[in-house]
Scaffold this motif. Structure first.
Motif: not given
Ligand code: ATP
Ligand code: MG
Length: 375
Positions: A224-226, A258-259, A372-375
């Motif tokens: 995961p990358i910011a 984030i990807i 990327m989905q973050i909760e």
């Protein structure tokens, strides 16, 4: 007719009599001495408790049998010839349709094995052979394209290698032979030689990257990358060049995005795009980088107000070694591999790239990544 064995001219032969004795009837078509003509006859035995009491002998002269056919004899013969001819012709036609394309395919595939992909199979039929021929032609076509592609690539590679090598060789030889005396001149040639070695090593690295990207051996270290942070870092590295060219860079970055991807490869993508934006942009121009959410995607846009790309070049711009105005861009340092590498890295990230540009106005590159989905 009573069975009379005493007459000189026997109605039946010995063998036929044996057959009659076994209780079986006999038929015959032959010239019969007693009737002195060809006959068609049948003899049926009359048995009286195992003893041959007599036989019924029926006959008809063959002339009588044949005569009704006499008038149409030639017609029948003609028809026979016609039908035999028809069968031969039809058979040949079928064989022709089936066998000829197969034979040609065999021949063409032998040519292909020798590297000649220019031949095709001509078959207009709509059956299996026809569709096989069409698939065969498709195969030949894509092999021909791949071969042409490979050849062009090799030509480009050797051309790109030859040019810096010939510069370096020329200048070093001149210096060794003492042709260049002036110290300032020497420094100039040394610096050109140095530039050319740098260009060569970049070229070799790019080619290696491309070879790996096109094969399946490209090492990808996915995490995961910011993405905003990555963009900041890359932009920072270009600060000096931007200042030298007095280009104003604006960053509009959504820090939450984030990807998933390989950080080094994504840096390579952004570096290549930013390098292009700076290189093909004049002084006092502007560049902006924007990162935003678009549904479940992340959209990166790199915009410049530089010279732009002519419309006719736009569709090929991501091809290997493709440059607008080849000789001019070479002096600016490009080999035309940057976007080809970018495109392939983007594809490996399940992302899409689109370039829009207008000659004289500027260029915009859009890359859309799955987010990327973050909760
Ligand atoms: P390399 O990147 O391998 O050093 P390059 O920059 O020439 O060489 P690409 O990055 O693939 O190769 O770009 C191909 C061509 O597209 C360039 O030569 C240039 O003509 C044109 N181009 C690319 N980006 C821009 C841009 N932002 N503005 C104007 N032209 C561009
Ligand atoms: Mg480039």
């Amino acid at each position: 007719m009573p069975y009379d064995d005493s007459s000189g001219e026997s109605l039946i032969t010995f063998e036929e009599r044996q057959t009659l004795l076994e209780g079986e009837s006999v038929s015959m078509v032959r010239k019969h001495a007693m009737f002195d003509q060809d006959i068609l006859a049948v003899a049926i035995p009359l048995l009286d408790e195992e003893i041959l009491a007599g036989a019924i002998f029926l006959y008809k002269p063959l002339d009588d049998v044949y005569s009704p056919f006499e008038p149409i004899r030639y017609m029948l013969a003609g028809m026979m010839v016609f039908f035999v001819g028809l069968i031969i012709w039809g058979g040949r036609k079928i064989a022709h349709q089936l066998v000829l394309p197969l034979r040609r395919m065999e021949m063409v595939s032998e040519k292909m094995a020798d590297g000649d992909f220019s031949r095709r199979i001509h078959s207009s039929s709509s059956d299996e052979i026809g569709s096989l021929a069409r698939s065969f032609n498709c195969l030949a076509e894509s092999l021909e394209e791949a071969e042409a592609d490979r050849r062009e690539f090799l030509q480009n590679v050797s051309h790109e290698l030859r040019t810096p090598l010939s510069y370096m060789r020329g200048y070093t030889e001149a210096m060794m032979e003492g042709v260049i005396q002036d110290e300032e001149e020497k420094q100039k040639y040394l610096s050109i030689t140095h530039e050319e070695t740098a260009r060569l090593s970049r070229l070799v690295n790019d080619l290696l990257d491309l070879a790996q990207l096109e094969g399946d051996s490209y090492p990808m270290n996915v995490e995961p990358i910011a993405f905003a942070q990555l963009l900041h870092e890359v932009a920072e590295r270009f600060r000096l060049r931007l200042e030298q060219k007095r280009i104003h860079l604006t960053l509009m970055l959504d820090e939450e995005v984030i990807i998933e991807g390989d950080a080094d490869r994504l840096e390579q993508v952004v570096s290549n795009l930013l390098d292009n934006a700076i290189r093909y942009t004049g002084e006092d121009d502007e560049i902006s980088i924007r990162l935003e959410k678009r549904g479940d995607k992340a959209l990166v846009t790199i915009n410049d107000t530089g010279r732009g790309i002519p419309e006719e070049d736009l569709k090929n711009i991501m091809g290997r070694f493709y440059r607008v105005q080849k000789s001019r861009t070479r002096n600016e340092g490009g080999t035309g591999l940057g976007l080809a590498i970018v495109k392939r890295i983007v594809q490996k990230h399940d992302a899409t790239i689109d370039i829009q540009s207008e000659w004289g106005k500027g260029t915009a590159v859009f890359i859309e990544f799955p987010r990327m989905q973050i909760e």
